[in-house]
Design an enzyme around this catalytic site. Sequence first.
Site, PDB file in Angstrom:
ATOM      1  N   HIS A 156      -4.917  -8.628 -46.048  1.00 46.77           N
ATOM      2  CA  HIS A 156      -4.753  -7.557 -45.049  1.00 46.77           C
ATOM      3  C   HIS A 156      -4.971  -8.143 -43.655  1.00 46.77           C
ATOM      4  O   HIS A 156      -6.081  -8.170 -43.135  1.00 46.77           O
ATOM      5  CB  HIS A 156      -5.758  -6.441 -45.333  1.00 46.77           C
ATOM      6  N   THR A 213      -5.218   3.439 -48.402  1.00 44.31           N
ATOM      7  CA  THR A 213      -6.595   3.796 -48.712  1.00 44.31           C
ATOM      8  C   THR A 213      -6.638   5.271 -49.061  1.00 44.31           C
ATOM      9  O   THR A 213      -6.129   6.101 -48.312  1.00 44.31           O
ATOM     10  CB  THR A 213      -7.474   3.505 -47.480  1.00 44.31           C
ATOM     11  N   ASN A 249      -3.623  -4.159 -38.669  1.00 44.49           N
ATOM     12  CA  ASN A 249      -4.424  -2.981 -38.282  1.00 44.49           C
ATOM     13  C   ASN A 249      -5.798  -3.271 -37.673  1.00 44.49           C
ATOM     14  O   ASN A 249      -6.720  -2.467 -37.798  1.00 44.49           O
ATOM     15  CB  ASN A 249      -4.585  -2.030 -39.490  1.00 44.49           C
ATOM     16  N   TYR A 257      -8.158  -5.498 -38.335  1.00 46.00           N
ATOM     17  CA  TYR A 257      -9.296  -5.929 -39.145  1.00 46.00           C
ATOM     18  C   TYR A 257      -9.566  -7.424 -38.919  1.00 46.00           C
ATOM     19  O   TYR A 257      -9.039  -8.007 -37.973  1.00 46.00           O
ATOM     20  CB  TYR A 257      -9.065  -5.542 -40.612  1.00 46.00           C
ATOM     21  N   ASN A 303      -7.335   0.121 -33.957  1.00 47.79           N
ATOM     22  CA  ASN A 303      -8.673  -0.481 -33.906  1.00 47.79           C
ATOM     23  C   ASN A 303      -8.899  -1.281 -32.621  1.00 47.79           C
ATOM     24  O   ASN A 303      -9.532  -2.343 -32.632  1.00 47.79           O
ATOM     25  CB  ASN A 303      -8.946  -1.353 -35.145  1.00 47.79           C
TER      26      ASN A 303
END
Length: 368
Positions: free
Chosen positions: A179, A25, A182, A184, A239
Site C-alpha cells: 500500500h 477497508t 493515500n 501512508y 492524509n
Amino acid sequence: MTTLFSPFKLGRYTLPNRIVMAPMTRARAIDLRPNLDTAIYYQQRASAGLIISEGVPISEEGRGQAYTPGIYNPAQVEAWRKVTRAVHERGGRMFAQLWHVGRASHTSQQVGGLAPVGASDLKGENVYTWVVGDDGVAGMVPQSQPRQLATEEVARVTSDFVHAARCALEAEFDGIELHGANGYLFEQFINASVNNRSDRYGGSIANRLRFTLETVDAVAAAIGADRVGIRLAPFGRFNDMRPFEQERETWLALASELSKRNLAYVHLSDQETLGEQGIPQGFVAEFRAAYAGTLILAGGYDKQRGVAALDADKADLIAIGRAFIANPDLVERMRHDWPLAEPDRATFYGLGNHGYTDYPAYQLTPQA
Ligand SMILES: Cc1cc2nc3c(=O)[nH]c(=O)nc-3n(C[C@H](O)[C@H](O)[C@H](O)COP(=O)(O)O)c2cc1C
C-alpha cells in the site's frame, strides 16, 4: 479486441476478466483478525478477475484505524486462510494489501500508547483517524504527533513487510500489494513535504524512493516478484500529502525503477472521485511510458470508462471499489448491462454484516 471480459495473464495466474476489486477497508474485525463474515463477503465477490483485500496492517506499529484485520501472527494467518479458501473455492484469486499507516495513526492504536512512527516528526494537519475511545465508542480523532523512524529502524520496518508477506502466502493469498498510496508510510517517505530527513532516506529523489524500493526488493526476494504489486496515488493529497518540488519527476523515477523489477503490477489510484485532487491530465500516459509492466487504474470507473481505458491502452486492468460493495456480482451485472445497486456510505465502516454481506446478487425477473 480487448474488453473488460477478456482473460489476462498476471504473473503466474490467468485472470478470467480484467475487473479487479479495489482494496477497501471495511473495519469489521473485532479482535484484529478476519471472521466468518469476511470470508462470506469476499467469497460473494470471487468472480472479480482479482480481489485485492482491504488494507491489512503488517504489524502492531502499522495500525491506524479501529477494527482492521492484521497479518502478522499465527491466529491472523489461520483466520485469513479461511477467507482465501472461501475465495478459491469459487474460483477466485486474492492478493493481500499490506499496510503500514506510518504517522496516520493515534496513540490509542499503538502498543503502550506510544507515538506513531513516520518518515519525519511532521504531523499531518487536519487529518483524522477512526478509533475506539475509552468509552468503547468509535469516533474520528486527530492523528497524533509522530516520531521519526531512526535510520537503522527503517530496515526493521522493511523486514516487518517481508514477515507479513510470508504470512500472507502462508494464509494462501495469491500475492500481495504494497500500500504505497493515500499518504501512508511509503508515501510519507516519497513526499518531500513530509520527508525532511537528512540521512540516506531523505533529500534526493533516489533517497526518498529508497525505503519503497528496498521493501519492494526484499518482499520480491521473499515471495517472488510476480506475486508482488504496489499501489500508488501520484499527486494524491489524502492524509495531508502536499505538493513538493519535482513531484512529477519523483513519480516517473519510481515508475522506471519499478519497471526493472518484473512485478505483478503497479496500481494507480486516482482520488478525484473520493473528493481529492486527481492525477493530472496526461500523467497516466507518461507513467505508462516509463513503466513497462502491467498497469491497473482505479478511481471512478464504470463499464464505459473501463472499456474506453482498455481500448485506448491506458491500462491492462481496471479496479473498481464502491460498486463492488453494493454489487457482489458486479462482473455479471456489467457483462449483461444489468442495473447496479447503490452502496450505503453509512455502512462502509463499522461492525456487523449489515451493508457488508447482505447486498444481494441481481435477480432476473421473468418477462411476461
Ligand atoms: C470504504 C472504502 C474503503 C477504502 N479502503 C481502502 C484501502 O484499505 N486501501 C486502499 O488502497 N484504498 C482504499 N479505498 C479506495 C478504493 O480502493 C478506491 O480507490 C476508491 O474507492 C475509488 O474507486 P471507486 O471510484 O471505484 O470507488 C477505499 C475506498 C472506500 C470507499
